[in-house]
Design a protein around this motif. Structure first.
Motif, PDB file in Angstrom:
ATOM      1  N   ALA A  77       4.793  -4.836   3.522  1.00  0.00           N
ATOM      2  CA  ALA A  77       3.568  -4.108   3.168  1.00  0.00           C
ATOM      3  C   ALA A  77       2.371  -5.023   3.321  1.00  0.00           C
ATOM      4  O   ALA A  77       2.458  -6.235   3.085  1.00  0.00           O
ATOM      5  N   SER A  78       1.247  -4.443   3.710  1.00  0.00           N
ATOM      6  CA  SER A  78       0.016  -5.226   3.823  1.00  0.00           C
ATOM      7  C   SER A  78      -0.538  -5.553   2.441  1.00  0.00           C
ATOM      8  O   SER A  78      -1.305  -6.499   2.286  1.00  0.00           O
ATOM      9  N   PHE A  79      -0.163  -4.759   1.430  1.00  0.00           N
ATOM     10  CA  PHE A  79      -0.552  -5.048   0.052  1.00  0.00           C
ATOM     11  C   PHE A  79       0.710  -5.150  -0.788  1.00  0.00           C
ATOM     12  O   PHE A  79       1.472  -4.198  -0.906  1.00  0.00           O
ATOM     13  N   SER A  80       0.951  -6.320  -1.343  1.00  0.00           N
ATOM     14  CA  SER A  80       2.150  -6.553  -2.146  1.00  0.00           C
ATOM     15  C   SER A  80       1.768  -7.147  -3.494  1.00  0.00           C
ATOM     16  O   SER A  80       0.854  -7.978  -3.590  1.00  0.00           O
ATOM     17  N   LEU A  81       2.469  -6.733  -4.538  1.00  0.00           N
ATOM     18  CA  LEU A  81       2.222  -7.261  -5.882  1.00  0.00           C
ATOM     19  C   LEU A  81       2.902  -8.600  -6.099  1.00  0.00           C
ATOM     20  O   LEU A  81       2.606  -9.291  -7.085  1.00  0.00           O
ATOM     21  N   GLY A  82       3.802  -8.973  -5.198  1.00  0.00           N
ATOM     22  CA  GLY A  82       4.430 -10.292  -5.287  1.00  0.00           C
ATOM     23  C   GLY A  82       5.220 -10.503  -6.565  1.00  0.00           C
ATOM     24  O   GLY A  82       5.930  -9.609  -7.038  1.00  0.00           O
ATOM     25  N   SER A  95       0.634  -0.354  -8.732  1.00  0.00           N
ATOM     26  CA  SER A  95       2.019  -0.055  -8.354  1.00  0.00           C
ATOM     27  C   SER A  95       2.073   0.991  -7.253  1.00  0.00           C
ATOM     28  O   SER A  95       2.839   0.858  -6.284  1.00  0.00           O
ATOM     29  N   MET A  96       1.270   2.032  -7.383  1.00  0.00           N
ATOM     30  CA  MET A  96       1.268   3.088  -6.378  1.00  0.00           C
ATOM     31  C   MET A  96       0.611   2.628  -5.080  1.00  0.00           C
ATOM     32  O   MET A  96       1.002   3.066  -3.993  1.00  0.00           O
ATOM     33  N   ALA A  97      -0.368   1.744  -5.182  1.00  0.00           N
ATOM     34  CA  ALA A  97      -1.002   1.212  -3.978  1.00  0.00           C
ATOM     35  C   ALA A  97      -0.004   0.425  -3.146  1.00  0.00           C
ATOM     36  O   ALA A  97      -0.008   0.497  -1.912  1.00  0.00           O
ATOM     37  N   GLU A  98       0.847  -0.324  -3.818  1.00  0.00           N
ATOM     38  CA  GLU A  98       1.870  -1.077  -3.095  1.00  0.00           C
ATOM     39  C   GLU A  98       2.830  -0.144  -2.372  1.00  0.00           C
ATOM     40  O   GLU A  98       3.175  -0.358  -1.200  1.00  0.00           O
ATOM     41  N   VAL A 157       4.307 -10.737  -9.644  1.00  0.00           N
ATOM     42  CA  VAL A 157       3.935  -9.966 -10.840  1.00  0.00           C
ATOM     43  C   VAL A 157       4.309  -8.497 -10.692  1.00  0.00           C
ATOM     44  O   VAL A 157       4.039  -7.695 -11.597  1.00  0.00           O
ATOM     45  N   GLY A 158       4.939  -8.145  -9.587  1.00  0.00           N
ATOM     46  CA  GLY A 158       5.267  -6.753  -9.318  1.00  0.00           C
ATOM     47  C   GLY A 158       6.140  -6.119 -10.393  1.00  0.00           C
ATOM     48  O   GLY A 158       5.849  -5.022 -10.867  1.00  0.00           O
ATOM     49  N   LEU A 159       7.205  -6.804 -10.778  1.00  0.00           N
ATOM     50  CA  LEU A 159       8.120  -6.221 -11.759  1.00  0.00           C
ATOM     51  C   LEU A 159       7.429  -6.012 -13.098  1.00  0.00           C
ATOM     52  O   LEU A 159       7.594  -4.961 -13.737  1.00  0.00           O
ATOM     53  N   PHE A 160       6.634  -6.996 -13.531  1.00  0.00           N
ATOM     54  CA  PHE A 160       5.924  -6.860 -14.801  1.00  0.00           C
ATOM     55  C   PHE A 160       4.981  -5.662 -14.768  1.00  0.00           C
ATOM     56  O   PHE A 160       4.954  -4.842 -15.696  1.00  0.00           O
TER      57      PHE A 160
END
Length: 534
Positions: A458-463, A112-115, A465-468
């Motif tokens: 962002a170059s790194f995104s959780l897409g 989460s913080m990386a995103e 699964v981000g909310l979960f």
């Protein structure tokens, strides 16, 4: 240099689009060269969007920042020198399984913080993300509170790590000279000596820091095997794997083994805390929006694996827990080393590796804490902000923030001479402060997702699964935040009480009080500097 931003009142956050920021790229190419100290085109674009001038030199690359975070977190080393809490509460089984659970939880936090670091790669870290991602009505206050928690959490970390390093040195002295009687002032002098050496390195040898971080990373891996192999080859095999993994104890006397294991979660928390350290060096890292998330995730995975192997090995060769905890060196891992190796010379070499790596961790913590303070001062979040926000024109360093970080660590170490209880009270601040800053910042990005708001590119995104991952991270952090306040036993004496709750409460009350007295008139928050359009 990027031009100075004009303040734009009100929220902005994700209203900036990739197209708006990119429209400035051609002008940025004319303003600065593509020199290493300025950073790449992507770095300049990010700084321009956030309304910040490039004042620090971008000397770090991926490998050096990876080494920086690996050595600062020092997971396998911390698993050895902070496992007392877990051994008492949970035993070997609790120590191992709570480590696994804590790693999985913190890995979600790191993702989460990386995103967020990819969206806004700034030295400010959490308080900047809260300012930019939280609802407009809460941006200013929440950001201010998180800024104080981060600054103070990292500041007390300087003396806390130096104190642990000094205890290891003192343990070695006791091992090699049993007649030595340790005194509190001895420990304080060791802390001051370590802080002075590390401060000098951060100031006068700063340009060599990336190279040293790479060397320290090699030592981090080499030291792991230098400690692990003797334990594997020479260590006693007094327990089966089943006994080690499934022996749970309630040494704290909680009356419930499960609760006792949960109380012991502090041991793995200590070894996995600090994944935001790389973020606070963001403005000294080339291609920060790409390198930051990669370094954070790689650190979590590699350090997590090393820590797991080391804690399992330690538990396998542990032997009698009571005798190890009662060691005259005051450091259980030194006693385990001695039981395995059988000679003081070998133990001295093994422990010296850990001392050197711990000292490198002090260097990195000083760098992190000074940058966090400097960034918050740049946004006028602390008293005397103008002084703290100064960057030395020749060194390219926030020297005033560095000097303050050193001076505060020395002053805090003096408290130990009069009372080690008071000293422990102050140094216990870091855990709760950093955990709550993580929880608040991840909550903000989760809230944006729940409301369906557009996120920054962002170059790194959780897409999907981000909310979960965000929600799970917040729940995990909330749980660990609560558990971090538990004492080791139900009715603790004053000298073993966990004073985290007291110190944390004082910091929160002070920061809130100062906010309403002066802070709200001076602090606007990073969001007011964000450029909403080209």
């Amino acid at each position: 240099m990027a031009e100075k931003a004009e303040k734009t009142p009100g929220p902005s956050s994700a209203e900036s689009t990739s197209a708006e920021v990119t429209s400035r790229d051609s002008e940025l190419e004319d303003e600065v060269t593509n020199s290493p100290e300025i950073g790449s085109k992507l770095d300049r674009r990010d700084m321009w969007r956030m309304g910040k001038n490039q004042e620090l030199r971008r000397n770090f690359r991926f490998l050096s920042i990876f080494g920086f975070t690996m050595v600062l977190m020092s997971t396998w080393e911390a698993q050895l020198n902070s496992n007392i809490f877990g051994l008492i509460n949970g035993g070997t089984g609790g120590l191992i399984w709570m480590y696994i659970g804590t790693f999985l939880g913190f890995f979600c936090v790191v993702l989460s913080m990386a995103e967020m670091s990819s969206m806004a790669p700034t030295t400010g870290g959490q308080y900047h993300w809260v300012s930019e991602f939280s609802p407009p009505s809460a941006q200013k206050f929440l950001s201010y509170l998180v800024g104080w928690l981060c600054v103070l959490g990292w500041q007390v970390g300087n003396v806390a790590i130096a104190f642990l390093t000094s205890q290891q040195i003192q343990g070695l002295i006791i091992l090699n000279n049993p007649s030595y009687t340790p005194q509190r002032w001895h420990l304080t002098l060791l802390v001051i000596a370590i802080e002075t050496l590390c401060q000098a390195f951060n100031t006068f040898l700063y340009r060599h820091l990336p190279l040293v971080e790479t060397i320290a990373l090699i030592l981090h891996f080499a030291g792991f095997f230098a400690v692990l192999i003797p334990l594997w080859v020479l260590g006693p095999r007094t327990s089966s794997a089943r006994d080690v993994f499934f022996t749970f104890t309630d040494g704290g006397g909680w009356g419930n083994t499960g609760l006792s294991c949960l109380v012991g979660i502090l041991s793995p928390i200590f070894s996995l805390l600090g994944p935001d350290s790389a973020t606070h060096m963001a403005e000294e890292l080339r291609d920060a929006s790409k390198s930051l998330p990669r370094a954070m995730i790689a650190t979590a995975l590699v350090n997590g694996a090393l820590g797991f192997v080391m804690i399992v090995t330690f538990c396998m060769v542990l032997g009698d827990v009571e005798s190890v905890l009662a060691t005259p060196t005051t450091q259980p891992f030194i006693q385990v080393f001695y039981n395995a190796v059988g000679n003081k010379a070998g133990v001295t070499v093994m422990t010296s590796i850990m001392v050197v790596l711990a000292a490198c961790g002090v260097v990195n913590n000083i760098a992190t804490s000074s940058r966090q303070l400097w960034a918050f001062a740049r946004d006028r979040g602390v008293p005397f902000s103008g002084w703290f926000a100064v960057v030395h024109p020749r060194l390219g360093l926030p020297v005033n923030a560095l000097v303050f970080s050193y001076g505060l660590a020395v002053l805090l170490s003096l408290i130990n001479i009069g009372s080690n209880i008071a000293f422990n009270i102050l140094t216990s601040l870091g855990v709760g402060a950093l955990i709550s800053s993580y929880a608040i910042s991840v909550s903000c990005i989760a809230f944006k997702r729940i409301r369906g708001e557009t996120l920054l590119p962002a170059s790194f995104s959780l897409g999907r699964v981000g909310l979960f991952l965000n929600v799970f991270s917040v729940l995990f952090l909330t749980f660990t935040f609560i558990m971090s306040f538990f004492p080791p036993v139900p009715q603790p004496a004053v000298d073993i009480m966990n004073w985290n709750i007291l110190v944390y409460g004082v910091v929160v009350v002070f920061s809130v009080g100062y906010y309403f007295l002066r802070g709200r008139y001076q602090y606007a928050g990073p969001v007011t500097y964000i450029r909403k359009s080209a």
